[in-house]
Design a protein around this motif. Structure first.
Motif, PDB file in Angstrom:
ATOM      1  N   LEU A  15       0.467  -1.453  -0.462  1.00  0.00           N
ATOM      2  CA  LEU A  15      -0.080  -0.317   0.229  1.00  0.00           C
ATOM      3  C   LEU A  15       0.772   0.889   0.423  1.00  0.00           C
ATOM      4  N   LEU A  16       1.637   1.294   0.281  1.00  0.00           N
ATOM      5  CA  LEU A  16       2.839   1.908   0.599  1.00  0.00           C
ATOM      6  C   LEU A  16       4.738   2.155  -0.518  1.00  0.00           C
ATOM      7  N   GLU A  17       4.592   1.293  -1.335  1.00  0.00           N
ATOM      8  CA  GLU A  17       5.376   1.187  -2.162  1.00  0.00           C
ATOM      9  C   GLU A  17       5.896   2.590  -2.893  1.00  0.00           C
ATOM     10  N   ASP A  18       4.878   3.195  -3.025  1.00  0.00           N
ATOM     11  CA  ASP A  18       4.733   4.408  -4.546  1.00  0.00           C
ATOM     12  C   ASP A  18       4.617   5.578  -3.383  1.00  0.00           C
ATOM     13  N   ILE A  19       4.701   5.768  -2.436  1.00  0.00           N
ATOM     14  CA  ILE A  19       4.458   6.711  -1.742  1.00  0.00           C
ATOM     15  C   ILE A  19       5.958   7.957  -2.561  1.00  0.00           C
ATOM     16  N   VAL A  23      -7.174  -1.302   7.852  1.00  0.00           N
ATOM     17  CA  VAL A  23      -6.621  -0.346   7.935  1.00  0.00           C
ATOM     18  C   VAL A  23      -6.930   0.163   6.672  1.00  0.00           C
ATOM     19  N   ASN A  24      -7.649   1.331   7.196  1.00  0.00           N
ATOM     20  CA  ASN A  24      -8.250   1.725   5.363  1.00  0.00           C
ATOM     21  C   ASN A  24      -7.090   2.351   4.184  1.00  0.00           C
ATOM     22  N   LYS A  25      -6.920   1.303   2.937  1.00  0.00           N
ATOM     23  CA  LYS A  25      -5.505   2.300   2.195  1.00  0.00           C
ATOM     24  C   LYS A  25      -5.524   3.670   2.181  1.00  0.00           C
ATOM     25  N   ALA A  26      -6.614   4.489   1.864  1.00  0.00           N
ATOM     26  CA  ALA A  26      -6.129   5.882   1.457  1.00  0.00           C
ATOM     27  C   ALA A  26      -6.432   6.484   3.150  1.00  0.00           C
ATOM     28  N   GLU A  27      -6.262   5.846   4.187  1.00  0.00           N
ATOM     29  CA  GLU A  27      -6.245   6.378   5.672  1.00  0.00           C
ATOM     30  C   GLU A  27      -5.543   6.398   5.475  1.00  0.00           C
ATOM     31  N   LEU A  28      -4.498   5.476   5.793  1.00  0.00           N
ATOM     32  CA  LEU A  28      -3.193   5.377   5.792  1.00  0.00           C
ATOM     33  C   LEU A  28      -2.143   5.401   5.089  1.00  0.00           C
TER      34      LEU A  28
END
Length: 349
Positions: free
Chosen positions: A19-23, A106-111
């Motif tokens: 979920l965070l790989e493209d932050i 955990v909600n993806k957008a919230e995370l």
């Protein structure tokens, strides 16, 4: 920026990482073992910690406490993640310095939103740290330039005084080193030791205001001449007085007080005991000890043993006993100072 995810469930680790790989600017690291995670934190910079609360080997609260104890981790943003949505757990996490809280699932957008916000916070922290470090370096550089300027002024004043005073530059170096030795053995800080070393050579600067027929007189001064000679501490203090310069303030205090005596019989103010500034009490011992053991136009140098005995005999009357003990406790250092700073015509002991 390094984002560390600590969760005993490898499925959760893989999910959060995905979920965070493209932050932007985020490099993701995973740890399923809390102890291994702490070891990783000791060896790497952490910019954001995502921490599971319910872990079997070490719960999130314990991990967070140990993480904060590591050097440099006290301000790293932490997001606590748990399936326990109880208010008490959230409050406890926040009280233990967690910065945010997410509840599973955990909600993806919230995370992603929380992580992005925390990384923005971290960047601001690091930017502020950088600004503070740069400011400290600039302040240190300015202070160093100011110190060099003050020291240059002090050196020129000392050199000017030597043209009128028969005392040698070697005497001033020995005396300043004795003063620093006394300060060290009294337990003064290294900064204070350096302060007195820098200021001590200016102790007799007031002699430039004494007429030559008195200052350079080879014989004993009469009462009227002595009264004039005894104005040199006040003259020196006036010359050196500068409230904006620590060096000059110290030198002024030393110039004014180095002829005071511990029993109150000195001059110009007749101060006694601890009413005499400490730097003045230190320089009084250092100056007289070197004067006794140095050759002067009007006297031969005393032996070290004779000078030591005289100074000890006058502890409590002329000198502060603690300053006497601080000088004489290390005879080897005294000899090192003498050997390192001999008069051009040779040192007699």
């Amino acid at each position: 920026m390094n984002v560390l995810i600590v969760d005993d469930d490898r499925t959760n680790l893989a999910l959060f990482s995905h979920l965070l790989e493209d932050i932007p600017d985020a490099t993701i690291f995973e740890a399923s073992d809390p102890n291994e995670a702490l070891t990783w934190c000791q060896e790497h910079d952490t910019d954001l910690l995502l921490l599971d609360y319910m872990m079997p080997k070490m719960d999130g609260f314990t991990f967070l406490q140990q993480f904060r104890d590591l050097s440099g981790q006290d301000h790293v943003p932490v997001i606590m993640i748990t399936a326990d949505a109880k208010t008490a757990v959230k409050h406890a996490a926040l009280e233990l310095s967690a910065n945010d809280f997410l509840t599973k699932p955990v909600n993806k957008a919230e995370l992603r939103s929380r992580v992005s916000n925390m990384l923005t916070l971290r960047k601001a922290q690091l930017h502020q740290v950088g600004l503070t470090r740069n400011l400290k370096r600039e302040v240190k550089a300015v202070e160093e330039r100011l110190r060099e300027s003050e020291q240059g002024t002090a050196n020129r004043l000392t050199a000017a005084a030597q043209y009128r005073d028969p005392e040698t530059g070697a005497h001033l170096l020995r005396m300043a080193n004795y003063a620093r030795l006394i300060a060290a053995n009294l337990g003064l800080s290294e900064e204070e030791q350096n302060d007195i070393y820098d200021a001590a050579p200016l102790h007799d600067i007031g002699k430039i205001g004494i007429p030559d027929h008195i200052l350079l007189k080879p014989g004993r001064l009469d009462c009227a001449e002595m009264a004039i000679m005894r104005t040199h501490p006040t003259i020196g203090a006036h010359i050196l007085k500068d409230d904006s310069s620590k060096l000059m303030c110290n030198a002024s205090a030393i110039a004014l007080s180095h002829h005071e005596k511990f029993d109150g019989s000195g001059y110009p103010q007749g101060l006694a005991g601890e009413d005499i500034p400490l730097y003045g009490r230190i320089v009084a011992v250092a100056d007289v000890f070197d004067a006794l053991t140095s050759t002067r136009p009007y006297k031969a140098a005393w032996s070290i043993d004779r000078a030591v005995a005289w100074v000890r005999q006058n502890a409590g009357s002329h000198f502060d006993p603690l300053c006497v003990d601080a000088l004489l406790t290390d005879p080897g250092k005294i000899l090192e100072i003498i050997d390192a700073h001999q008069d051009e015509e040779g040192y007699v002991s």
